[in-house]
Design a protein around this motif. Structure first.
Motif, mmCIF file in Angstrom:
data_model
loop_
_atom_site.group_PDB
_atom_site.id
_atom_site.type_symbol
_atom_site.label_atom_id
_atom_site.label_comp_id
_atom_site.label_asym_id
_atom_site.label_seq_id
_atom_site.Cartn_x
_atom_site.Cartn_y
_atom_site.Cartn_z
ATOM 1 N N MET A 198 0.809 -1.216 0.000
ATOM 2 C CA MET A 198 0.000 0.000 0.000
ATOM 3 C C MET A 198 0.850 1.278 0.000
ATOM 4 O O MET A 198 0.304 2.380 -0.097
ATOM 5 C CB MET A 198 -0.911 0.010 1.243
ATOM 6 C CG MET A 198 -1.876 -1.157 1.333
ATOM 7 S SD MET A 198 -3.061 -1.185 -0.015
ATOM 8 C CE MET A 198 -3.986 0.314 0.312
ATOM 9 N N HIS A 199 2.184 1.112 0.089
ATOM 10 C CA HIS A 199 3.100 2.252 0.159
ATOM 11 C C HIS A 199 2.697 3.192 1.297
ATOM 12 O O HIS A 199 2.707 4.417 1.153
ATOM 13 C CB HIS A 199 3.120 3.017 -1.169
ATOM 14 C CG HIS A 199 3.614 2.187 -2.316
ATOM 15 N ND1 HIS A 199 4.963 2.048 -2.607
ATOM 16 C CD2 HIS A 199 2.931 1.457 -3.238
ATOM 17 C CE1 HIS A 199 5.100 1.262 -3.667
ATOM 18 N NE2 HIS A 199 3.878 0.885 -4.054
ATOM 19 N N ASN A 200 2.318 2.601 2.413
ATOM 20 C CA ASN A 200 1.868 3.388 3.561
ATOM 21 C C ASN A 200 2.229 2.639 4.835
ATOM 22 O O ASN A 200 1.768 1.523 5.052
ATOM 23 C CB ASN A 200 0.353 3.626 3.485
ATOM 24 C CG ASN A 200 -0.150 4.472 4.639
ATOM 25 O OD1 ASN A 200 0.631 5.083 5.368
ATOM 26 N ND2 ASN A 200 -1.458 4.509 4.809
ATOM 27 N N GLY A 201 3.071 3.252 5.664
ATOM 28 C CA GLY A 201 3.510 2.587 6.883
ATOM 29 C C GLY A 201 2.670 2.893 8.103
ATOM 30 O O GLY A 201 3.073 2.552 9.222
ATOM 31 N N TYR A 202 1.512 3.497 7.902
ATOM 32 C CA TYR A 202 0.684 3.872 9.051
ATOM 33 C C TYR A 202 0.079 2.639 9.719
ATOM 34 O O TYR A 202 -0.403 1.720 9.056
ATOM 35 C CB TYR A 202 -0.442 4.811 8.611
ATOM 36 C CG TYR A 202 -1.409 5.155 9.722
ATOM 37 C CD1 TYR A 202 -1.066 6.076 10.701
ATOM 38 C CD2 TYR A 202 -2.659 4.540 9.799
ATOM 39 C CE1 TYR A 202 -1.950 6.395 11.726
ATOM 40 C CE2 TYR A 202 -3.553 4.854 10.822
ATOM 41 C CZ TYR A 202 -3.182 5.777 11.780
ATOM 42 O OH TYR A 202 -4.053 6.084 12.788
ATOM 43 N N ILE A 203 0.102 2.630 11.063
ATOM 44 C CA ILE A 203 -0.554 1.588 11.847
ATOM 45 C C ILE A 203 -1.304 2.267 12.984
ATOM 46 O O ILE A 203 -0.772 3.181 13.639
ATOM 47 C CB ILE A 203 0.478 0.562 12.398
ATOM 48 C CG1 ILE A 203 -0.238 -0.562 13.152
ATOM 49 C CG2 ILE A 203 1.520 1.221 13.262
ATOM 50 C CD1 ILE A 203 0.692 -1.716 13.539
ATOM 51 N N SER A 204 -2.542 1.869 13.188
ATOM 52 C CA SER A 204 -3.360 2.518 14.207
ATOM 53 C C SER A 204 -2.853 2.155 15.600
ATOM 54 O O SER A 204 -2.091 1.201 15.787
ATOM 55 C CB SER A 204 -4.824 2.104 14.054
ATOM 56 O OG SER A 204 -4.994 0.726 14.396
ATOM 57 N N LEU A 205 -3.312 2.931 16.587
ATOM 58 C CA LEU A 205 -2.890 2.700 17.966
ATOM 59 C C LEU A 205 -3.280 1.314 18.445
ATOM 60 O O LEU A 205 -2.465 0.599 19.042
ATOM 61 C CB LEU A 205 -3.516 3.766 18.867
ATOM 62 C CG LEU A 205 -3.323 3.566 20.376
ATOM 63 C CD1 LEU A 205 -1.857 3.626 20.748
ATOM 64 C CD2 LEU A 205 -4.124 4.611 21.161
ATOM 65 N N TRP A 206 -4.524 0.904 18.203
ATOM 66 C CA TRP A 206 -4.986 -0.396 18.699
ATOM 67 C C TRP A 206 -4.311 -1.550 17.967
ATOM 68 O O TRP A 206 -4.040 -2.597 18.566
ATOM 69 C CB TRP A 206 -6.503 -0.496 18.576
ATOM 70 C CG TRP A 206 -7.192 0.347 19.593
ATOM 71 C CD1 TRP A 206 -7.846 1.530 19.392
ATOM 72 C CD2 TRP A 206 -7.249 0.098 21.004
ATOM 73 N NE1 TRP A 206 -8.316 2.030 20.585
ATOM 74 C CE2 TRP A 206 -7.969 1.182 21.592
ATOM 75 C CE3 TRP A 206 -6.769 -0.914 21.829
ATOM 76 C CZ2 TRP A 206 -8.216 1.254 22.953
ATOM 77 C CZ3 TRP A 206 -7.028 -0.836 23.187
ATOM 78 C CH2 TRP A 206 -7.735 0.224 23.737
#
Length: 250
Positions: free
Chosen positions: A83-91
């Motif tokens: 996804m070319h996106n390293g974001y991970i949510s807090l939970w």
């Protein structure tokens, strides 16, 4: 680059600036180590009735723990690369941290239990079936998972009780506790350091126990009078155990 100054999530930086390389290596690691190696061990030890001894019972759980290790880190890394996106949510980060520490604590405990199984098999062979009966094996595995859950809860609670600041960037491909502590405010990470110190001490005791156990095993094998008996003890009981441990990535 996004700036997650609120506690909505984190940014995983991964291995490199080339997502295609990350995804390739992660996929190869997942397929070769997890799917091929550990699932084969689990399937073989479950279907072959001749492998119903406690050693293979514990080995099956060890392989399952290895699968959990891979499942915690690699699939998310592949998804982020794709996804070319390293974001991970807090939970998601909390769950990943909990699962990773759970597997780590449980694996150390399981290796200790397995060393005791080998000790009884080689040093007390006449009492093996009495000591290592089905009840002992089940209770041993329950103790392993209980220690893993306890370690996971304590580490996760201590880690996410602190406040984070800045861009919330994690220079790792998963939610690693040391990297999370670098984002903490002032000295709020002292509680997590205390938990880490306690479990490090427990892990040290486990490793010492494993080392002493194998010293007794080597000593017992070397005292066998015949060379054929010593070779049989190594080839049929001791060496296969160590070989499989190495192959499963421990």
């Amino acid at each position: 680059m996004a700036n997650f100054t609120t506690m909505s999530g984190f940014l995983l930086m991964g291995f490199s600036g080339k997502p295609e390389i990350e995804m390739l290596f992660a996929a190869l690691f997942l397929v070769l180590v997890a799917l091929v190696g550990n699932i084969l061990i689990i399937t073989t030890t479950s279907m072959d009735h001749s492998l119903s001894s406690p050693m293979y019972f514990f080995l099956k759980h060890l392989s399952f723990l290895d699968l959990c290790y891979i499942s915690v880190m690699v699939p998310r890394s592949i998804c982020n690369s794709f996804m070319h996106n390293g974001y991970i949510s807090l939970w998601e980060c909390i769950l990943q941290c909990f699962a990773f520490t759970l597997c780590g604590c449980a694996e150390i405990a399981l290796l200790t239990v397995m060393s005791y199984d080998r000790y009884v098999a080689i040093c007390l062979p006449l009492c093996y079936e009495v000591i290592m009966d089905i009840s002992t094996c089940v209770h041993g595995v329950l103790a392993v998972w209980t220690s893993g859950i306890l370690g996971g809860v304590m580490h996760t609670a201590a880690t996410f009780s602190i406040h984070f600041y800045g861009a919330n960037i994690i220079h790792q491909f998963f939610c690693d506790v040391p990297q999370l502590l670098k984002l903490s405010c002032s000295n709020e990470y002292v509680g997590e350091l205390g938990v880490s110190g306690f479990f490090s001490l427990v892990a040290f005791v486990c490793f010492i126990s494993i080392g002493v156990t194998y010293m007794h095993i080597f000593s017992t094998v070397l005292r066998i009078p015949s060379a054929e008996g010593r070779a049989r003890a190594f080839s049929t009981i001791f060496l296969p155990y160590l070989l499989i441990i190495v192959l499963t990535g421990i």
